[in-house]
Structures are given as C-alpha cells and as structure tokens.
Design a protein around this motif. Structure first.
Motif, short mmCIF file in Angstrom:
data_model
loop_
_atom_site.label_atom_id
_atom_site.label_comp_id
_atom_site.label_asym_id
_atom_site.label_seq_id
_atom_site.Cartn_x
_atom_site.Cartn_y
_atom_site.Cartn_z
N THR A 167 0.74 -1.32 -0.17
CA THR A 167 -0.17 -0.07 0.08
C THR A 167 1.03 1.16 0.03
O THR A 167 0.53 1.96 -0.75
CB THR A 167 -0.87 0.01 1.19
OG1 THR A 167 -1.65 -1.28 1.26
CG2 THR A 167 -2.09 1.20 1.18
N LEU A 216 2.29 6.77 -6.53
CA LEU A 216 1.31 7.70 -6.95
C LEU A 216 1.59 9.09 -6.74
O LEU A 216 1.53 9.99 -7.52
CB LEU A 216 0.12 7.43 -6.18
CG LEU A 216 -1.25 7.98 -6.96
CD1 LEU A 216 -1.69 7.34 -8.19
CD2 LEU A 216 -2.60 7.85 -6.19
N ALA A 217 2.03 9.51 -5.48
CA ALA A 217 2.40 10.58 -4.98
C ALA A 217 3.48 11.46 -5.88
O ALA A 217 3.54 12.47 -6.17
CB ALA A 217 2.92 10.95 -3.70
N HIS A 269 2.38 1.79 -3.44
CA HIS A 269 1.41 2.39 -4.10
C HIS A 269 1.51 3.72 -4.09
O HIS A 269 1.42 4.48 -4.83
CB HIS A 269 0.42 1.54 -3.84
CG HIS A 269 -1.09 2.29 -4.71
ND1 HIS A 269 -1.40 2.28 -5.89
CD2 HIS A 269 -1.88 3.34 -4.15
CE1 HIS A 269 -2.39 3.07 -6.07
NE2 HIS A 269 -2.74 3.80 -4.82
N SER A 270 1.17 4.37 -2.64
CA SER A 270 0.93 5.67 -2.65
C SER A 270 2.50 6.52 -2.87
O SER A 270 1.94 7.71 -3.13
CB SER A 270 0.65 5.85 -1.01
OG SER A 270 -0.64 5.35 -0.79
N SER A 293 -2.66 -2.69 -13.52
CA SER A 293 -3.10 -1.45 -13.01
C SER A 293 -2.66 -0.01 -13.86
O SER A 293 -1.77 -0.43 -14.60
CB SER A 293 -2.28 -1.29 -11.68
OG SER A 293 -2.62 0.20 -11.02
N TYR A 312 6.36 -2.05 -9.05
CA TYR A 312 5.00 -1.92 -9.05
C TYR A 312 4.24 -2.56 -9.79
O TYR A 312 2.95 -3.33 -9.26
CB TYR A 312 4.76 -0.47 -9.27
CG TYR A 312 3.44 0.17 -9.09
CD1 TYR A 312 3.10 0.54 -7.80
CD2 TYR A 312 2.24 0.05 -10.08
CE1 TYR A 312 1.81 1.18 -7.55
CE2 TYR A 312 0.97 0.64 -9.88
CZ TYR A 312 0.84 0.86 -8.67
OH TYR A 312 -0.34 1.46 -8.44
N PHE A 319 0.94 -4.82 -8.63
CA PHE A 319 -0.30 -4.57 -8.83
C PHE A 319 -0.57 -4.80 -10.63
O PHE A 319 -0.24 -3.73 -11.38
CB PHE A 319 -0.75 -3.22 -8.69
CG PHE A 319 -0.46 -2.79 -7.01
CD1 PHE A 319 -1.15 -3.48 -6.19
CD2 PHE A 319 0.67 -2.13 -6.59
CE1 PHE A 319 -1.05 -3.24 -4.67
CE2 PHE A 319 0.89 -1.68 -5.30
CZ PHE A 319 -0.04 -2.20 -4.43
#
Lengths: 622, 483
Positions: free
Chosen positions: A578, A585-586, A581-582, A617, A610, A614
């Motif tokens: 998690t 993304l950030a 992922h964040s 994605s 990544y 996932f």
C-alpha cells in the motif's frame, strides 16, 4: 595543619638579604628600582646594591669620602649613580663597569633646601626643595646637567610614586597636598587633593599607588574616636586627572598602620594587633553617592610566620622572624624591609586561603574575578562550593552572573574586532577587552560540570547547569552545544522526560542541529523532529522520516531537489505494498518528479516492482 | 460545506419506486408480514396445503448419543485461531451448527452457551454480548434457537448480530418459522440437524459470502452494470412472457452476485435481506447450473410462515445468468419452465444475452481508470432503492480486499451506532484517508490516498457524485417493473 591554612598573606620565601643597619652601615632603599643600598662608612668601605630580588645580580663599588649619605639612587638605566650628601646639592657619578668615575654635581637654587631627589626618566632627575621642583636633564658623557623646568611651590615634604611618575608635594603640615606629574622633559601641577582643611597629615600616613590602573592617593586618617581610623582613597581620575575622594576603608582599629597594595588589593597592616586586613575597592559597599565605604573582605589575619636560615657553627639555624616589628619599613607596592634583620620581602596573597575566609560565594567571586591569577582559583572555588552537601544556589546564581557579565563584554569586544569596517574608514581603536579572569563555557564544562557528571550528583548537576544557562541567557550569550547536550543527558539519565519536553518547548535549551541529532540518538524522535522543524532543517526531517519508514510525510516535505529513488527504495524495502503504491502515485502526481519518471531509466526497476505488485493497474501503463 | 449542499440534491441512483423494501439490514424479523396468505386468498382456486407435513416424531433420536470429546478442539490451534466462530444451538442446548469442526465434539460448549443465555434470561434480561480483549462473544436468542458468534474481526456487536440474523433467516428459509416453532413445541429436545441436512452448506456459504461482501453490511444489492436500454428490454421480455401466469410473485434475474433485473407482483416488495438469501442459494448451489430446479423457499422477510416455490435455471449454456421465478403455486413448474424458454428466446433475439455476457466479462473499472487517481475505492449506497455501487478494486487493495471491508465496516458502524450516530466521518491515518457520509438520500464511503487533504477530499467527492449521477442509468436498476 588547619592552623596553616588560616593565613592568606605570606612573605616571599626567598627574601633579599643585605647587611643590617649598624653603627658603620646605613641602609637605603630606592623604590624606583627596588634596590637596597648598604652603605658602609659613607661609601668609603664600599656600597652593596641588591635587588629587586635575591637572585638579581648585586653591585659592589666604593665611593670617595664625602660625608654621610642622605640619599642614594641609581638612574633608571643603571648607568649613573646619584648621591645626596648635603641639603643643597646632589653628586653624580657614571658607572664604568663596576667602578665609578667622572664625578659631577648639581646644586639646587639658592636659598632652597634640598628635600630629596628622584630619577623621573632615563637621564632626567628632579630635585625637590622647599621652594619647589627643579627638573634637570643629565648628560653623563659631558658630566653636566641641563635645567629643563621648575615649579615654584612651598614644600615641606614629598612622596614619590615611581610607577605613575607622580610626586605628592605637601605643605602646611600636610593639609595642602599637591600632586605633580612628570612627563619626559617636563613636569606639571595637577589639581590639589581635597583634604580636610586644617588637619595635619604626616608623611608616613600617605601612600601613593595604583588601583585597577588608576593612580591613587591613600591617606590614613586617625580619628579621635577609638578604633575609627580610616583610609581615604583619592583616585586621580577626575576631569584633568583631578583627585577625587571615592573610597573610604573602615579599619575598625587605631594605632600604627602600614599599607601595601598587592594585585590591586589594599593590605592594611596593624602593628598593635599584629594583623592585616584586606580591602577591595571594586567590591560593593555602603555608598553615599560619591564615596563608597568598605569593610575588610575577610577577618583580619596575621601574615604567615616565616623563618630565616642563619649560618650556625655546626649547621644552619632557623631564626623565626618577628612579624610586624617596629623595625619594619613598608614600601610600595608590596615590599617590607626589616632593616635590623637585613631582609627585604615581598608580600604575596594566598588567594585560595582568602576565599576560604569569605563566606559569601558571590562576593568571593567578584573578588577573585579581579585577581591576576584568579581563574584556577575561581574554578576550584566554584566546584568546592557546589560539592557542599547544600550548595548555596542563590549565591551561585549571582556568582554566575558576575562571571558572565565579564564573559559577555569579552565576547562583544571579540565580535567588534572581527567585524569588518568599510575600506577607507577611520579604524576605530579596537582594544581587546581582556578581563583578568575570563571563564568561558568551555572552562565551566571541563573544569566544573564534567566533574559533577557522576551518577550520584546528577540532581546537583542539573540545578547548577540550569542556573548557569539561565545566567548565560540573561546576558544574551548563546549556550554552547556541549552544555545543552549535558543538560539533556542529565535529564534523560534521571528520566525527567517531562522536564526535558518543557525545556525544549520553552527554549531553555536552545535549538541546534547537533542537539537535535543527539535527541534522535537518545530515542526522542518526536522532540528531535520538532527541533529540526523549528530550525527549518527539511533535509534532516526527510531523512528521519524515511528512517522511520514514513515515506509519505517525507514526500510532502520534499522539494524538487530530492531524488525519487530514495523514497521509492525505502517504500519498497518496507514491503508494504500500500505504501509503495501511494509513494509511486504521489511522485507521479508531483510535477517536480513527473519528469524524472519519463527520463530516469533508473526508476524503471521500481515501476517493474509496482507492476509485479499490482498487475493490470493503470499506474504502470504510460 | 457548499459541496455538501450541492451534492445533497444530486442523490444519484434514486428512483421514484423501488422493487426492494427499504430498511436497515440489522432490523429484526419481528414484524413479518403474512404476504403469502394474502396472495393465496386472492387466488381462491389455490389449494390450501399443509406445508408442514413432516412429523418430527418420524425420526429416531439416535445421533444424540454421540459422545462429545471437546478436549480435542481446545488443544487445536487451527480451530482456536479462527477469526470468527458461529454456533447455532437449540434453546435446550442441543448443537445444531458450528462453522468449523464437528459440533458433536464440543457439545459441552453448547451447554455452556445455553447456560449463559438462560442464566441471564432467568432475570428477565437478555445476554447481548461479552467482550474479552479483542474478542467479542455475541448472542442472539431467537425462539427456539440460540445463535452465537465469537469474533476477533473487529466488527461491531450490531454487525455481528445482523449476521446471526442472516443465519437464522437461512434456517427459516428452509423450514419456515412456524414449522420451526412447531417442532420445538412438540419436542424440546429435538435434534434439528436431521431436518437441516444440506442447509449447513448454505450457512457456510452465507457466512463466507457475508464476510466477503459489503452488500450485507450496507443492506443493499449491487446491480450488474448494463445500458439502460438492455435492462429495460430484459425487464419487458420477462413481463411479456409471464404476464399470463397467475401466482407468479417475483421474477429475478441475477448474474455473478449482481442483480440484472427484478420483476414483481404489484403491491409486493422483496426485502434486500431476502434477496441476499436468494443470491446465496444461487451462489452455493452448483447443481442449479446443470438443470432446471424446482425448490420450495421461504423468504422470512416476505412471509416467514410459508413457502414460495421457485423455478431456478440458468438462461443458457452461453449466458451464466440465473433466472428465478417465484410463485405460490406448487404445481406451476411446467408453466414456469415454458415461460423461461420464451424469455430466453426473446432475450436472444434482442441480443440481450450478449449484453449481459459483455458486462460479465469486462472487469469493473477502477477509480484510477475512471479518472480519480487519488481515490482508491468507494461504496455508494442509494437509500431509496437499496442499491449500491462499488468500482473495481485497484491498487493497492487488489490482494487485500478484506482490509478495505474492515475499513468500511468500521465506518458504517460509526455512522449507524445507536448511541452516537455520525453524519460525516473523516479519518486520516498513515495508510489512507477514510470518509464516510450519511445524507438523506445516500451513504458514501470513500477511501483515498493518505496524502489527500480535506479540501481536496471535498472537491473529489463533489466530482465523484457528479460522475455517478452521469452513470446512474448504467449502474443502477432505476425502474421497478411489475407484472
């Protein structure tokens, strides 16, 4: 054993020995050169000059017979001998090796009676007569003197101060006191010393000296009331060096006194009680606006007894010297001569012992701060007092204040010197303010606080540290890291965490990066982060947050200089999908880093990671 | 706050009429209608049958003699480590069901559970729950059964009670409540397991289903996303094919636990809880795929006193949607079978089967794919139609949907706590931002990136509601067709 420690004054261990006064021998002392002259039979049998210490080379010479010697002094460059044998002239002889030759003389003005003479400068001699002062230049090569200047004034007796080149001329039985100052080639009058009109002053009641760099006239006043003698101190620091009465020393005794000045302390010896008192005009006292009244800083004590070794028949014998004897003559600044015994001593102060006699630490600190060799003494004194079972915290606080006021002045002057002045500007006179005793934070740290850093003294160390830091803060002196660190450590060792938080929060312990690092190493991560935040140390905060695996908060602080790989690597290492992922993304949504995802090939590995976490994605596409 | 006012009016997915009864999932079964009698009275030619025709005395009570060896389980770490145990027992303490293990082996525990309940009951009180550390012991006493849940999942007592209610309803749906009461009135010591052969499988499935789906917590059903035109065509095909058939109460078409359409008799509604039981029945019964089935089924919310009869079949080999035709006529199998054929033909002609397949085959779009990268996941429940929507699960919850559900359950509990219900919940942690919002028209649960701040969250929610509003035709079943 304890008896030994009750003396705070001592005579020099190795006195200058000379031939004692007897029927054949006269002894003279020249306070300009601090030399003792033992003159046998008016110099025919020889003159021995010793001084200023026993080690210095003695002079031996003979003079022709010319009658009894009244006064004998060698010039400041040790080349010309001046001898007064009459009341109207002085003889001069040049030294050639240890012999004398080329005798010449100078008479004073007609009708005048010669009271004495002084060597004011090299080759300048002043004759003091009952009509005034005559200044001559001595030309040894030619064997002549040249008149330079004269002052006409009635003189009954005079006192000479070789250090300040001031002579105090007394008339009207001492009720009129006129200082005159000698400059090379010249002599001039100074404003009169204001005395009590109509009161006689004897020559022996006058002492000329220097107190804290200022010329001073010390006048012993015998009051009618018993035990009420005083010393009035006139400092020559008024406008155009006018003498002004500034201080009065209350002796609380009466009788015969003698005064010495040692290290700017005034020693008043009292013959009857065989004791000495110590005064410091820099200490506070009762003040009526112009004059400060002082009491002795410590109880009156005798000078430490001393012995002389006298060659005996079989082995040297010890002879206990009589202290405060009637044969003592005292000269400035710190010389005591026993003419019968043939001894010249210097009086020394045993500062640690004096401190022991002063109960108030604050007063004691002020005293020691003005002593030449006070630093070691003061540091030891502080440590001793702190180590008492119940340390005088209040006095300690004001003691620290005294120390730090000086420390602050010194820092300011250091800063001024380092401050660059504009080119071409008149350089201001930058004189370093160098206090006699400078106690820096480093001194306190290594000499006092470190010695308290023991398990059973932590509470004490904490108190003293806080007291010292408070004093520093009050004087606007930034606390050095070592002290802050020590305070933090002390609190931590005592597990006073709430106190630590308060100290940090209210700025008692000032913020610094090294200190924040220290907090970090002690495990106070939040406190360290707060401190870094107050210091605006973003980079450090980011590193700490990353270390704590708080990648996202770190990312929020990150500017455009940071490399995305750092954050991605930490996020990946946590194994928290998690978070990874964040982070991705950030970074992608941040315009600073968006570019680097396209350009930097090294980021590919993270995108692959990544994708493995996932699959399918949208963030992996593009 | 302006966003709130504005979005209050949006209320996507709202419809003037719903085929579902709108009520809270935790509501009890106390006020059950007797819809069946009503329908039957309307149809006077329908023969009144005694549906409770099995005499419990026909069975021998042999299984009670099985020796309990409970010690085996207390040492079994695997058994002890289960995060949620469910037990069902009779009010006399007889074991009926255990989620894990053979209930005979710890019959003594059932005795303890019964003792606890009856001890409290003796004071005219009722035992709701016992809390020990992170473990909750939740009791539901529904005459004549006691249901117990021992959970370490962090769900609230009311959520666990609701789940026990579902278990009770599942049992009732096989027996009817009147039958169940009758059995125990006749023999208090009856071993119900003899009647429930095969139901255990359904309960197991129901528990797994409700643990892995937000629909039970929300008390709503999710529709299969379909273009409104296709859905309407399907509905009208069913209406046309069945309009002549009397006694047909509900026609339900579902696929992959999603509702495609529901056609109902006028005046009659189906409760989401009943619909969940139907979903569970279809989900748990592989055998339905192979052939048409005819099964009696009690819908406890609809009428706990009697059975409906269901014709259950999959549309065709090439379309895995399941059609249920529920009637009160126990002889209507062939009529309904015929109607089903007609429906399939019509749908095939209208290319609706392809439409359904297409929707089934396409993976649901994630938030990121619909243009909300900061949005990880959300649940949107339209209160007026008892339907909800959730997007496909994207990163980072792909492999950890359970965590998402835990978050939603916690938020749901905060909004629906009986003591202090919240209207709006904003919770920020290092892992995510959670926002839950309860308005008159909808409930919204949103999980966002942890770096999203409040203002950005509000803006996003506004955008999201607008997006749902645009998509509502596709995502929700807005019409409520009737026969």
């Amino acid at each position: 054993m304890t008896e030994k420690f009750t003396y705070y004054l001592e005579l020099s261990k190795n006195p200058v020995r000379f031939e004692p006064v007897n029927q054949l021998t006269n002894v003279f002392f020249d306070d300009s050169n601090k030399q003792v002259f033992a003159v046998r039979s008016g110099g025919v049998m020889g003159v021995v000059v010793k001084g200023p210490s026993e080690e210095s080379k003695s002079l031996n010479f003979r003079m022709d017979d010319g009658g009894p010697v009244i006064s004998i002094k060698i010039s400041l460059d040790q080349k010309v001998l001046a001898v007064q044998r009459s009341t109207n002239s002085v003889e001069f002889m040049n030294f050639k090796g240890s012999n004398l030759d080329n005798k010449y003389s100078q008479s004073c003005k007609k009708n005048a009676t010669l009271l004495g003479f002084v060597w004011s400068y090299i080759n300048e001699v002043a004759l003091v007569t009952d009509h005034g002062v005559e200044l001559y230049s001595v030309i040894p090569e030619k064997g002549t003197l040249k008149h330079l200047k004269s002052i006409s004034v009635t003189v009954q007796w005079f006192v000479w101060c070789p250090t300040n080149k001031i002579a105090l001329l007394a008339s009207s039985h001492g009720s009129q006191l006129l200082p005159v100052i000698f400059k090379p080639g010249s002599v001039s009058k100074m404003p009169k010393v204001e005395g009590d009109p109509g009161r006689m002053i004897l020559e022996r009641d006058i002492t000329l000296g220097t107190l804290y760099g200022t010329a001073a006239v010390l006048i012993l006043r015998h009051q009618n009331a018993p035990q009420a003698s005083e010393v009035h101190i006139h400092l020559l620091n008024g406008s155009s060096s006018a003498p002004i009465k500034r201080h009065v020393l209350r002796l609380g005794l009466s009788g015969r006194f003698a005064i010495n000045i040692v290290d700017d302390l005034i020693l008043v010896h009292h013959q009857a009680s065989r004791s000495s008192q110590v005064f410091d005009i820099n200490l506070q006292g009762e003040n009526d606006g112009t004059v400060t009244y002082h009491k002795a800083v410590a109880p009156a004590k005798s000078i430490q007894p001393t012995c002389l070794e006298i060659p005996g028949l079989l082995e040297p014998q010890k002879h206990a010297c009589e202290l405060y004897s009637a044969d003592w003559v005292v000269f400035q600044p710190n010389i005591v001569i026993d003419a019968k015994l043939g001894c010249l001593w210097c009086i020394h102060l045993i500062l640690p012992e004096l401190c022991r006699q002063i109960p108030d630490l604050s007063v004691c600190t002020q005293l020691v701060l003005n002593r030449m060799n006070g630093k070691e003494v003061l540091l030891k004194l502080l440590l001793d007092r702190i180590e008492l079972p119940e340390p005088p915290l209040q006095q300690l606080q004001s003691s620290f204040d005294c120390i730090n006021i000086l420390y602050r002045k010194w820092i300011e002057s250091e800063l001024q010197i380092q401050t660059a002045s504009p080119a071409g500007a008149q350089l201001p006179s930058k004189i370093v303010f160098q206090p006699r005793v400078l106690i820096t934070q480093a001194d306190m740290y290594s000499r006092v606080f470190q010695k308290l850093d023991l398990a059973n003294k932590l509470q004490k160390l904490e108190w003293v540290l806080i007291s010292y830091i408070t004093s520093l803060t009050q004087n606007d002196i930034p606390t050095e890291l070592s002290l802050n660190e020590m305070l933090v450590n002390t609190l931590v060792k005592q597990e006073k965490n709430s106190a630590l938080v308060q100290f940090l929060q209210y700025g008692v312990v000032s913020d610094s990066k090294p200190l924040a690092c220290r907090l970090l190493s002690l495990g106070f991560i939040e406190l360290a982060l707060d401190m870094f935040a107050r210091l605006g140390a973003t980079e450090e905060i980011i590193e700490i947050l990353l270390d704590q695996e708080q990648v996202l908060p770190a990312l929020q602080l990150a500017g455009d200089k940071e490399t995305p790989r750092k954050f991605l690597q930490v996020a990946q290492n946590t194994g928290n999908a998690t978070l990874f992922h964040s982070t991705v993304l950030a970074l992608r949504s941040n315009p600073h880093f968006k570019e680097s995802f396209l350009k930097d090939e090294r980021l590919r590995v993270y995108l692959n990671h990544y994708a493995s976490l996932f699959p399918n994605s949208v963030n992996t596409s593009k | 706050m302006s966003a709130e006012a504005e979005t209050n009016d949006v209320e996507p997915g709202a419809a003037p009429e719903s085929m579902l009864i709108i009520s809270e999932s935790s509501e009890n079964l106390q006020n059950m209608s007797s819809s069946l009698d009503e329908i039957k009275k309307m149809q006077p030619d329908n023969q009144d049958e005694n549906i409770n025709n099995v005499d419990p005395d026909d069975y021998d009570d042999i299984s009670c003699n099985t020796i309990a060896t409970g010690d085996d389980y207390i040492k079994d770490n695997d058994w002890l480590g289960k995060s949620k145990h469910i037990f069902v027992l009779s009010s006399a303490g007889k074991p009926i069901y255990s989620r894990y293990g053979n209930e005979d082996k710890f019959a003594s525990y059932f005795g303890v559970m019964q003792a606890l309940v009856s001890f409290v009951q003796a004071d005219n009180d009722s035992l709701k729950s016992i809390h020990v550390g992170n473990t909750k012991f939740v009791f539901l006493f529904k005459e004549p059964l006691i249901l117990v849940s021992i959970s370490k999942t962090g769900e609230s007592v009311s959520q666990l009670t609701a789940q026990l209610n579902y278990v009770f309803n599942e049992i009732v749906s096989m027996l009817t409540l009147s039958r169940l009461s009758q059995i125990y009135q006749q023999r208090r010591n009856y071993d119900l397991r003899r009647l429930l052969a095969g139901v255990e499988r359904l309960i197991d499935s129901l528990l797994d289903f409700s643990d892995s789906e937000p629909s039970f917590t929300l008390g709503a059903v999710k529709c299969l996303p379909l273009a409104a035109s296709i859905r309407d065509t399907i509905s009208s095909a069913i209406v046309q094919s069945c309009s002549k058939i009397k006694d047909l109460v509900f026609a339900i078409l579902l696929a992959n636990n999603n509702l495609i359409t529901l056609v109902r008799m006028k005046k009659y509604y189906i409760h989401p809880a009943d619909l969940h039981l139907i979903f569970n029945l279809v989900r748990a019964s592989e055998s339905l795929k192979s052939a048409e089935s005819w099964t009696p089924l009690c819908l406890p919310r609809f009428d706990s006193g009697g059975f409906l009869y269901g014709h259950v079949s999959y549309l065709s080999e090439d379309c895995q949607a399941c059609l249920l035709l529920l009637t009160v006529d126990r002889e209507a199998f062939f009529t309904l079978s015929e109607a089903k054929q007609k429906i399939v033909e019509k749908l095939r002609r209208a290319n609706c089967l392809e439409g359904i397949n297409e929707s089934l085959n396409v993976r649901e779009e994630t938030c990121a794919e619909t243009g909300f990268p900061e949005l990880r996941h959300y649940l949107y429940k339209c209160k007026s139609t008892a339907q909800f929507y959730q997007p496909g699960v994207g990163a980072p919850y792909m492999s950890d949907y359970g965590r998402l559900l835990t978050l939603y359950r916690r938020a749901h509990q905060r909004l629906h706590s009986t003591s202090r219900p919240l209207k709006l919940l904003y919770e920020k942690s290092s892992d995510e931002v959670l926002l839950a919002w309860d308005t008159k028209g909808f409930e919204l649960y949103v999980v966002l990136e942890p770096s999203t701040d409040k203002s950005a969250t509000i803006a996003l929610i506004g955008k999201l509601l607008t997006w749902i509003k645009k998509q509502e035709d596709r995502l929700f079943h807005l019409n409520a067709p009737t026969f």
